[in-house]
Write a protein that holds these residues in place. Sequence first.
Motif, short mmCIF file in Angstrom:
data_model
loop_
_atom_site.label_atom_id
_atom_site.label_comp_id
_atom_site.label_asym_id
_atom_site.label_seq_id
_atom_site.Cartn_x
_atom_site.Cartn_y
_atom_site.Cartn_z
N ALA A 108 0.84 -1.20 0.00
CA ALA A 108 0.00 0.00 0.00
C ALA A 108 0.87 1.25 0.00
O ALA A 108 0.60 2.21 -0.74
CB ALA A 108 -0.93 -0.01 1.21
N SER A 146 1.92 7.26 -6.42
CA SER A 146 1.03 8.40 -6.62
C SER A 146 1.77 9.71 -6.45
O SER A 146 1.61 10.64 -7.25
CB SER A 146 -0.16 8.33 -5.66
OG SER A 146 -0.91 7.16 -5.89
N LEU A 202 -3.84 5.51 -7.83
CA LEU A 202 -4.86 5.80 -6.83
C LEU A 202 -5.82 4.64 -6.66
O LEU A 202 -6.29 4.37 -5.55
CB LEU A 202 -5.60 7.10 -7.17
CG LEU A 202 -4.76 8.37 -7.01
CD1 LEU A 202 -5.54 9.58 -7.50
CD2 LEU A 202 -4.31 8.55 -5.58
N ILE A 203 -6.09 3.92 -7.74
CA ILE A 203 -6.87 2.68 -7.63
C ILE A 203 -6.11 1.67 -6.77
O ILE A 203 -6.69 0.99 -5.92
CB ILE A 203 -7.21 2.11 -9.02
CG1 ILE A 203 -8.18 3.03 -9.74
CG2 ILE A 203 -7.76 0.69 -8.90
CD1 ILE A 203 -8.39 2.69 -11.21
N VAL A 225 -3.92 2.38 -4.41
CA VAL A 225 -4.01 2.86 -3.02
C VAL A 225 -5.34 2.43 -2.42
O VAL A 225 -5.39 1.85 -1.32
CB VAL A 225 -3.85 4.40 -2.95
CG1 VAL A 225 -4.22 4.91 -1.56
CG2 VAL A 225 -2.44 4.81 -3.32
N TRP A 226 -6.42 2.71 -3.14
CA TRP A 226 -7.75 2.35 -2.65
C TRP A 226 -7.86 0.84 -2.43
O TRP A 226 -8.33 0.38 -1.40
CB TRP A 226 -8.80 2.82 -3.66
CG TRP A 226 -10.19 2.38 -3.34
CD1 TRP A 226 -11.00 2.86 -2.36
CD2 TRP A 226 -10.93 1.36 -4.01
NE1 TRP A 226 -12.21 2.18 -2.38
CE2 TRP A 226 -12.17 1.25 -3.39
CE3 TRP A 226 -10.63 0.51 -5.08
CZ2 TRP A 226 -13.14 0.35 -3.80
CZ3 TRP A 226 -11.58 -0.39 -5.49
CH2 TRP A 226 -12.83 -0.46 -4.86
N ARG A 227 -7.39 0.05 -3.38
CA ARG A 227 -7.50 -1.41 -3.29
C ARG A 227 -6.71 -1.95 -2.09
O ARG A 227 -7.20 -2.79 -1.33
CB ARG A 227 -6.98 -2.03 -4.57
CG ARG A 227 -7.02 -3.53 -4.57
CD ARG A 227 -6.55 -4.08 -5.92
NE ARG A 227 -6.55 -5.51 -5.87
CZ ARG A 227 -5.45 -6.24 -5.66
NH1 ARG A 227 -4.29 -5.66 -5.48
NH2 ARG A 227 -5.51 -7.56 -5.63
N PHE A 240 -5.46 -0.32 0.62
CA PHE A 240 -5.85 0.16 1.94
C PHE A 240 -7.17 -0.45 2.40
O PHE A 240 -7.45 -0.47 3.60
CB PHE A 240 -5.89 1.70 2.00
CG PHE A 240 -4.53 2.27 2.31
CD1 PHE A 240 -4.02 2.23 3.61
CD2 PHE A 240 -3.75 2.83 1.32
CE1 PHE A 240 -2.77 2.75 3.90
CE2 PHE A 240 -2.50 3.35 1.60
CZ PHE A 240 -2.02 3.30 2.89
N ARG A 241 -7.97 -0.97 1.46
CA ARG A 241 -9.17 -1.71 1.86
C ARG A 241 -8.79 -3.02 2.54
O ARG A 241 -9.54 -3.53 3.37
CB ARG A 241 -10.03 -2.02 0.64
CG ARG A 241 -10.84 -0.87 0.15
CD ARG A 241 -11.79 -1.28 -0.93
NE ARG A 241 -11.35 -2.44 -1.67
CZ ARG A 241 -12.13 -3.28 -2.33
NH1 ARG A 241 -13.42 -3.08 -2.33
NH2 ARG A 241 -11.65 -4.30 -2.98
#
Length: 80
Positions: free
Chosen positions: A33, A40, A70-71, A73-75, A77-78
């Motif tokens: 992550a 980014s 950013l996708i 990061v989102w993926r 950190f979930r």
Amino acid sequence: MDIDTELLRWAAALSTIAAASLVAWRGPARLTALGFVLFSFAAASWIVAALIDDAPALALQNFVLLGINLIGVWRWFRVL
């Protein structure tokens, strides 16, 4: 070429290297992550440098990469 722009390019380059190392290592999810966060930051830095240098192809490439990162990061950190 301004010294600040050169420092920005170096920050972007070193961030890209560090990010690629973290993602390729496939270590703990937190480090992967962090790799996407660094990617980014690097892409945003390359966009600014490209706009200063009037390099639209580099700016476009890193704008797309910023979205992809950013996708990531989102993926990742979930997962945490």
